[in-house]
Design a protein around this motif. Structure first.
Motif, short mmCIF file in Angstrom:
data_model
loop_
_atom_site.label_atom_id
_atom_site.label_comp_id
_atom_site.label_asym_id
_atom_site.label_seq_id
_atom_site.Cartn_x
_atom_site.Cartn_y
_atom_site.Cartn_z
N ARG B 47 0.83 -1.21 0.00
CA ARG B 47 0.00 0.00 0.00
C ARG B 47 0.87 1.26 0.00
O ARG B 47 0.51 2.26 -0.62
CB ARG B 47 -0.93 0.02 1.21
N VAL B 84 -0.91 -4.01 -10.46
CA VAL B 84 -1.24 -4.72 -9.23
C VAL B 84 -2.12 -5.92 -9.53
O VAL B 84 -3.04 -5.85 -10.34
CB VAL B 84 -1.98 -3.81 -8.23
N PHE B 86 -4.25 -9.17 -7.43
CA PHE B 86 -4.74 -9.58 -6.10
C PHE B 86 -5.10 -11.05 -6.07
O PHE B 86 -5.31 -11.68 -7.10
CB PHE B 86 -5.97 -8.76 -5.72
N ARG B 90 -10.31 -9.60 -8.91
CA ARG B 90 -10.98 -8.30 -9.11
C ARG B 90 -11.25 -7.98 -10.57
O ARG B 90 -10.92 -6.91 -11.06
CB ARG B 90 -10.18 -7.17 -8.48
N LEU B 91 -11.86 -8.92 -11.28
CA LEU B 91 -12.27 -8.64 -12.66
C LEU B 91 -13.67 -8.03 -12.63
O LEU B 91 -14.39 -8.16 -11.65
CB LEU B 91 -12.29 -9.94 -13.46
N LEU B 92 -14.03 -7.36 -13.73
CA LEU B 92 -15.39 -6.83 -13.84
C LEU B 92 -16.27 -7.92 -14.44
O LEU B 92 -16.05 -8.33 -15.58
CB LEU B 92 -15.40 -5.59 -14.73
N ASN B 94 -19.19 -8.20 -15.62
CA ASN B 94 -20.09 -8.00 -16.77
C ASN B 94 -19.33 -7.59 -18.03
O ASN B 94 -19.94 -7.16 -19.00
CB ASN B 94 -21.16 -6.96 -16.42
N LYS B 95 -18.02 -7.70 -18.01
CA LYS B 95 -17.23 -7.36 -19.20
C LYS B 95 -16.48 -8.61 -19.66
O LYS B 95 -16.09 -9.44 -18.84
CB LYS B 95 -16.23 -6.25 -18.87
N PHE B 103 -10.23 -2.06 -20.42
CA PHE B 103 -10.68 -1.06 -19.44
C PHE B 103 -9.50 -0.28 -18.86
O PHE B 103 -9.55 0.95 -18.73
CB PHE B 103 -11.43 -1.80 -18.32
N ALA B 104 -8.42 -1.02 -18.55
CA ALA B 104 -7.24 -0.37 -17.95
C ALA B 104 -6.63 0.65 -18.91
O ALA B 104 -6.00 1.62 -18.47
CB ALA B 104 -6.21 -1.42 -17.57
N VAL B 107 -9.39 3.89 -19.39
CA VAL B 107 -9.50 4.90 -18.33
C VAL B 107 -8.31 5.83 -18.31
O VAL B 107 -8.38 6.89 -17.70
CB VAL B 107 -9.70 4.26 -16.94
N ARG B 151 -4.30 -7.41 -17.31
CA ARG B 151 -4.78 -6.05 -17.07
C ARG B 151 -3.72 -5.22 -16.34
O ARG B 151 -3.53 -4.04 -16.60
CB ARG B 151 -6.06 -6.10 -16.24
#
Lengths: 304, 237
Positions: B47, B84, B86, B90-92, B94-95, B103-104, B107, B151
């Motif tokens: 962090r 990063v 995990f 932590r995938l989306l 609905n994509k 996406f990465a 944005v 990603r």
């Protein structure tokens, strides 16, 4: 690319939160309608005041051909009569009460009439010789109106002496009261709208925390992350403001224009196009409301 | 690439610090394991590198920059240089796989053409060639983690942080993930991986930094999960 991306994010957010977005639209719609109504009432008061209201208190109307007052028995006011009346105004007995006065010719009267009744069909059927000449008098002390009335009302060539303030004051008091009530209700509704926008943004931020979390991690800028949320609120508020404008327009067009104006032909009314003066303010207010409340909410609930 | 100078992080004034004057340096292109029990400070370390938290004392340097001096509006630029991964992917959901990786890039404002060119390349690197149209739930855990890695590296970061990336995967799948991470490391990316997985650490033989109670108790090159230096009992016991 970035714009298209932000737009698709906004679209997704609006769909996902549809019921909340609809309630934001409705609340801003109602609150801005009240704000707009207060604004239009004030415009209506201005319209009714006409050219002279804020400048003088008393009007001394002189005779025209169809005057019926006994002092007009000799027909329209003559040059001598007018000179006599003006001399009376200047005489020490009267002039101590008169702060200043102005003479309004028939041509001036027509000009001012046309301005005041611009939205009424009556304006086309009036000509200058139907309108009386007048002396518009500003009193040192408005309470002394009866003295002026007594002095002039029986003078040859004077049709009537009118204290315009007294006629309209009560109506304006009522209308000002109504605007205050409207502003009060609008205030409560605006607080509602702010809180509701904040709640909506909170929910929206919560339901999209996965996306925003990833956006943060891959280094999306604060603007890219927050803009969709802010714009969601702003879009909803603008839709509400547009609905409010349309409603006010409809009220002016169909209720005031088609009903009231037909019944009270001698009262000047504002026209539906005057909504154009108010609606930019409503939309601006909606944008500011939504923008500020979403910024404050995001600062708390969407860490970047 | 990453340097900690006497870094202390205190979350709660009454408890012991999460990190207690930690000093270490991870060089560009290195592969380092961060091992230690839960609560030993591994996640705090990661962090601090991401500037998700501020060090209470001491200085954190990432890519030669003191992160304390990075203003909040430039933090995104720092994070673009760090990928990063995990434990929970932590995938989306609905994509599609392609859209998740894209996406990465979206944005941070990459053009459509570059995205269309880069994403398949990266999917190939992580061994997911031709699976771009799949949805995350149609993939195995190992494949989902590969998407997450794709990603993380699609914007070509200099550093890849992995927080127990094999924690949810079986040993065989984990080995596959490790070979992907190794490949990425060989392409020049610095990889820091926090893990509990002793088999993996033992098989890779990379640098191991062991944390216990917020302090570095071991820092060895080409090491094993547990220390090879036998614990010497104090004289007289």
């Amino acid at each position: 690319m970035r714009l298209a991306f932000i737009l698709s994010e906004i679209g997704g957010g609006l769909r996902r939160n549809l019921s909340m977005v609809v309630s934001v639209i409705l609340v801003t719609f109602v609150s801005l309608t009240f704000v707009g109504a207060a604004g239009l009432l004030q415009l209506q008061i201005q319209q009714m005041k006409g050219f002279w209201y804020d400048k003088v208190q008393v009007a001394v109307f002189l005779c025209v051909s169809n005057s019926t007052a006994p002092s007009c028995a000799s027909g329209p006011v003559t040059k001598e009569q007018r000179a006599n009346i003006e001399a009376m105004l200047k005489s020490p007995a009267v002039s101590q009460y008169v702060a200043n006065y102005q003479y309004e010719s028939q041509a001036d009267a027509l000009k001012h009439f046309k301005e005041q009744f611009a939205n009424s069909p009556i304006v086309d059927s009036v000509s200058a010789d139907q309108l009386p000449e007048s002396f518009r008098i500003n009193l040192v002390n408005p309470e002394k109106y009866p003295i002026i009335n007594e002095t002039f009302s029986s003078t040859p060539g004077v049709d009537t002496v009118v204290d315009q303030r007294q006629l309209l004051e009560k109506l304006f008091t009522f209308m000002n009261g109504a605007s205050l009530v409207a502003v009060g209700i609008a205030g409560v509704m605006i607080i509602c709208a702010i809180l509701l926008i904040a709640t909506t943004i909170r929910l929206s931020a919560f339901s999209r925390r996965r996306e925003t979390g990833i956006m943060r991690l891959v280094g999306a800028s604060k603007m890219v992350i927050q803009l969709p949320f802010i714009l969601e609120g702003v879009i909803a508020a603008v839709v509400g403001a547009v609905l409010a404008s349309v409603t006010l327009w409809a009220v002016l067009r169909f209720f005031v224009g088609d009903t009231l104006a037909q019944q009270f032909k001698d009262t000047p009314f504002i026209s539906s196009s005057q909504v154009l003066l108010v609606s930019p303010l409503l939309i601006g207010l909606g944008v500011v409301l939504a923008g500020v409340s979403s910024l404050l909410t995001l600062r708390r609930y969407l860490k970047v | 690439m990453i340097r900690f100078d006497n870094v202390t992080k205190v979350y709660d004034q009454t408890a012991r610090p999460a990190l207690d004057s930690v000093s270490l340096e991870i060089e560009r292109g290195e592969f380092a394991f961060l091992v230690g029990a839960s609560g030993s400070g591994k996640s705090t370390f990661l962090r601090l590198v991401l500037k998700e938290d501020k060090a209470t004392r001491g200085t954190v340097y990432v890519a030669g920059q003191n992160v304390a001096n990075i203003s909040s509006w430039r933090v995104p630029r720092l994070r673009r240089g760090i990928g990063v991964v995990f434990q929970d992917f932590r995938l989306l959901p609905n994509k599609t796989v392609f859209a998740n990786v894209a996406f990465a890039m979206q944005v941070i404002g990459r053009s459509r053409g570059i995205i269309r060119e880069t994403v398949p390349e990266v999917l190939k690197t992580v061994g997911l060639e031709g699976k771009g149209h799949r949805m995350p739930h149609e993939l195995s855990g190992g494949e989902q983690q590969r998407v997450a890695i794709a990603r993380a590296v699609v914007n070509k970061p200099g550093i890849l942080l992995a927080d127990e990336p094999t924690g949810n995967l079986d040993p065989t799948t984990s080995q596959g993930i490790m070979s992907v991470l190794d490949k990425i490391n060989q392409n020049g990316t610095t990889v820091v991986m926090a893990t509990h997985d002793d088999d993996i650490v033992n098989s890779m033989r990379k640098r191991v930094i062991e944390l216990r109670g917020g302090t570095v108790v071991r820092d060895e090159a080409r090491a094993l999960y547990t220390s090879m230096i036998p614990a010497v009992k104090e004289a007289g016991r």
